[in-house]
Design an enzyme around this catalytic site. Structure first.
Site, PDB file in Angstrom:
ATOM      1  N   LYS A  36      50.192  57.640  34.676  1.00 26.93           N
ATOM      2  CA  LYS A  36      49.715  58.561  33.647  1.00 26.93           C
ATOM      3  C   LYS A  36      49.254  59.836  34.342  1.00 26.93           C
ATOM      4  O   LYS A  36      48.378  59.798  35.206  1.00 26.93           O
ATOM      5  CB  LYS A  36      48.553  57.919  32.871  1.00 26.93           C
ATOM      6  CG  LYS A  36      48.101  58.752  31.681  1.00 26.93           C
ATOM      7  CD  LYS A  36      47.004  58.055  30.917  1.00 26.93           C
ATOM      8  CE  LYS A  36      45.658  58.243  31.523  1.00 26.93           C
ATOM      9  NZ  LYS A  36      45.080  59.600  31.386  1.00 26.93           N
ATOM     10  N   LYS A  67      46.533  65.063  26.058  1.00 29.28           N
ATOM     11  CA  LYS A  67      45.569  65.031  24.950  1.00 29.28           C
ATOM     12  C   LYS A  67      45.896  66.128  23.932  1.00 29.28           C
ATOM     13  O   LYS A  67      45.046  66.939  23.559  1.00 29.28           O
ATOM     14  CB  LYS A  67      44.139  65.231  25.465  1.00 29.28           C
ATOM     15  CG  LYS A  67      43.581  64.084  26.291  1.00 29.28           C
ATOM     16  CD  LYS A  67      43.346  62.859  25.431  1.00 29.28           C
ATOM     17  CE  LYS A  67      42.689  61.722  26.194  1.00 29.28           C
ATOM     18  NZ  LYS A  67      43.270  61.415  27.501  1.00 29.28           N
ATOM     19  N   ILE A  71      48.374  72.787  16.633  1.00 32.03           N
ATOM     20  CA  ILE A  71      49.433  72.901  15.636  1.00 32.03           C
ATOM     21  C   ILE A  71      50.755  72.478  16.294  1.00 32.03           C
ATOM     22  O   ILE A  71      50.902  72.550  17.523  1.00 32.03           O
ATOM     23  CB  ILE A  71      49.541  74.334  15.064  1.00 32.03           C
ATOM     24  CG1 ILE A  71      49.837  75.351  16.174  1.00 32.03           C
ATOM     25  CG2 ILE A  71      48.271  74.700  14.313  1.00 32.03           C
ATOM     26  CD1 ILE A  71      50.222  76.726  15.636  1.00 32.03           C
ATOM     27  N   GLY A 184      42.429  42.708  32.245  1.00 31.65           N
ATOM     28  CA  GLY A 184      42.853  41.617  31.369  1.00 31.65           C
ATOM     29  C   GLY A 184      42.155  41.648  30.026  1.00 31.65           C
ATOM     30  O   GLY A 184      42.642  41.053  29.061  1.00 31.65           O
ATOM     31  N   GLY A 197      42.513  53.868  36.283  1.00 34.82           N
ATOM     32  CA  GLY A 197      42.524  55.076  37.097  1.00 34.82           C
ATOM     33  C   GLY A 197      41.833  54.867  38.426  1.00 34.82           C
ATOM     34  O   GLY A 197      42.389  54.269  39.360  1.00 34.82           O
ATOM     35  N   ARG A 198      40.566  55.310  38.479  1.00 33.87           N
ATOM     36  CA  ARG A 198      39.840  55.362  39.753  1.00 33.87           C
ATOM     37  C   ARG A 198      39.848  54.074  40.557  1.00 33.87           C
ATOM     38  O   ARG A 198      40.003  54.094  41.778  1.00 33.87           O
ATOM     39  CB  ARG A 198      38.384  55.794  39.486  1.00 33.87           C
ATOM     40  CG  ARG A 198      38.260  57.258  39.145  1.00 33.87           C
ATOM     41  CD  ARG A 198      36.948  57.557  38.467  1.00 33.87           C
ATOM     42  NE  ARG A 198      36.912  57.095  37.078  1.00 33.87           N
ATOM     43  CZ  ARG A 198      35.890  57.286  36.257  1.00 33.87           C
ATOM     44  NH1 ARG A 198      34.808  57.915  36.697  1.00 33.87           N
ATOM     45  NH2 ARG A 198      35.943  56.857  35.007  1.00 33.87           N
TER      46      ARG A 198
HETATM   47  P1  BMP Z   1      39.442  55.520  34.903  1.00 34.55           P
HETATM   48  O1  BMP Z   1      40.025  54.088  34.999  1.00 34.55           O
HETATM   49  O2  BMP Z   1      39.283  56.153  36.242  1.00 34.55           O
HETATM   50  O3  BMP Z   1      38.207  55.589  34.061  1.00 34.55           O
HETATM   51  O4  BMP Z   1      40.556  56.411  34.179  1.00 34.55           O
HETATM   52  C1  BMP Z   1      40.889  56.250  32.837  1.00 34.55           C
HETATM   53  C2  BMP Z   1      41.971  57.218  32.446  1.00 34.55           C
HETATM   54  O5  BMP Z   1      42.291  57.026  31.063  1.00 34.55           O
HETATM   55  C3  BMP Z   1      41.578  58.679  32.587  1.00 34.55           C
HETATM   56  O6  BMP Z   1      42.741  59.407  32.948  1.00 34.55           O
HETATM   57  C4  BMP Z   1      41.129  59.088  31.198  1.00 34.55           C
HETATM   58  O7  BMP Z   1      41.362  60.449  30.941  1.00 34.55           O
HETATM   59  C5  BMP Z   1      42.038  58.226  30.321  1.00 34.55           C
HETATM   60  N1  BMP Z   1      41.477  57.840  29.009  1.00 34.55           N
HETATM   61  C6  BMP Z   1      40.276  57.185  28.914  1.00 34.55           C
HETATM   62  O8  BMP Z   1      39.606  56.897  29.904  1.00 34.55           O
HETATM   63  N2  BMP Z   1      39.824  56.836  27.665  1.00 34.55           N
HETATM   64  C7  BMP Z   1      40.503  57.115  26.520  1.00 34.55           C
HETATM   65  O9  BMP Z   1      40.052  56.750  25.447  1.00 34.55           O
HETATM   66  C8  BMP Z   1      41.730  57.768  26.628  1.00 34.55           C
HETATM   67  C9  BMP Z   1      42.214  58.120  27.888  1.00 34.55           C
HETATM   68  O10 BMP Z   1      43.376  58.710  27.993  1.00 34.55           O
END
Ligand code: BMP
Length: 223
Positions: A36, A67, A71, A184, A197-198
């Site tokens: 992503k 995100k 329009i 899970g 992500g992180r």
């Molecule tokens: P992390 O696991 O590091 O928190 O990353 C989550 C990812 O998912 C980020 O890129 C964030 O922008 C995206 N995200 C989120 O965390 N919550 C949402 O509701 C929608 C997202 O796209």
């Protein structure tokens, strides 16, 4: 092993160059279902970064998480730029269909790029506006009938609800790892993919971190 049910968010750590993203994508190539690439990625590495990740791991699905909430005209102008390098784009459902998602969905059909719409989000503030409006958001999603729907791993009840309301859709669930949801938790609630992500991408050993998450996720038996 369920590693192919994970989408890894390549949100760059502060100061990282595109080489960081390419190293992580290469390490996870053949394991993660996809990557992503969001606004932090676009701001850092531009559309060229999308092309480079695509080239680094041609078999992975690339999801552009811009995100989108505008329009239709402006959303189209935006996605046309990344369209050649991605398999799916994510937009907010709250902008509605007329003059908004209707046009974006038409572009997605024409270009063969999949569309995913946000139902609710993983952070606390989702309970302030999005969650109370779930009925209206669900109407928009039913009208557009997108390929995917985003629902939060941090609230498995909303994932279950999304699974029930949108049976045709792939459910994509962020919030695993750094935001507290256990790997899970969304798959067990009916999601098709967990977005992480992180805890994977910023790990010194991303592949080991992904495999560990996949091992933990295998405690349930997702569809
Ligand atoms: P992390 O696991 O590091 O928190 O990353 C989550 C990812 O998912 C980020 O890129 C964030 O922008 C995206 N995200 C989120 O965390 N919550 C949402 O509701 C929608 C997202 O796209």
């Amino acid at each position: 092993m369920l590693y192919d049910r994970f989408i890894v968010a390549l949100d760059p750590p502060r100061g990282a160059g595109v080489g960081w993203a390419l190293r992580v994508a290469s390490a996870l190539c053949g394991f993660a279902w996809g990557f992503k690439l969001g606004l932090p990625f676009l701001a850092g590495f531009g559309v060229e970064g999308f092309r480079l990740v695509r080239r680094a791991c041609p078999g992975a699905s690339i999801v552009a998480d811009l995100k989108l909430a505008d329009i239709g005209f402006s959303m189209r102008l935006t996605v046309e730029r990344v369209g050649p390098y991605v398999d799916a784009v994510i937009a907010h459902s709250f902008v509605g269909v007329e003059g908004g998602l209707g046009e974006l969905a038409e572009w997605a059909r024409e270009s063969g790029v999949r569309l995913a719409l946000v139902y609710t989000m993983s952070h606390g503030g989702s309970a302030e506006v999005l969650a109370p409006c779930r009925g209206r958001l669900a109407e928009v999603i039913r009208r557009v009938r997108p390929w995917g729907v985003v629902a939060p791993a941090t609230r498995p009840g909303e994932v279950e609800e999304a699974r029930r309301l949108f049976p045709w859709a792939r459910i994509l669930s962020p919030g695993v790892g750094a935001q507290g949801a256990r790997p899970g938790s969304a798959l067990c609630a009916g999601a098709d993919y967990e977005i992480v992500g992180r805890s994977v991408a910023h790990s010194p050993r991303p592949l080991e971190a992904l495999l560990e998450a996949a091992r933990e996720a295998s405690r349930c038996h997702p569809r």
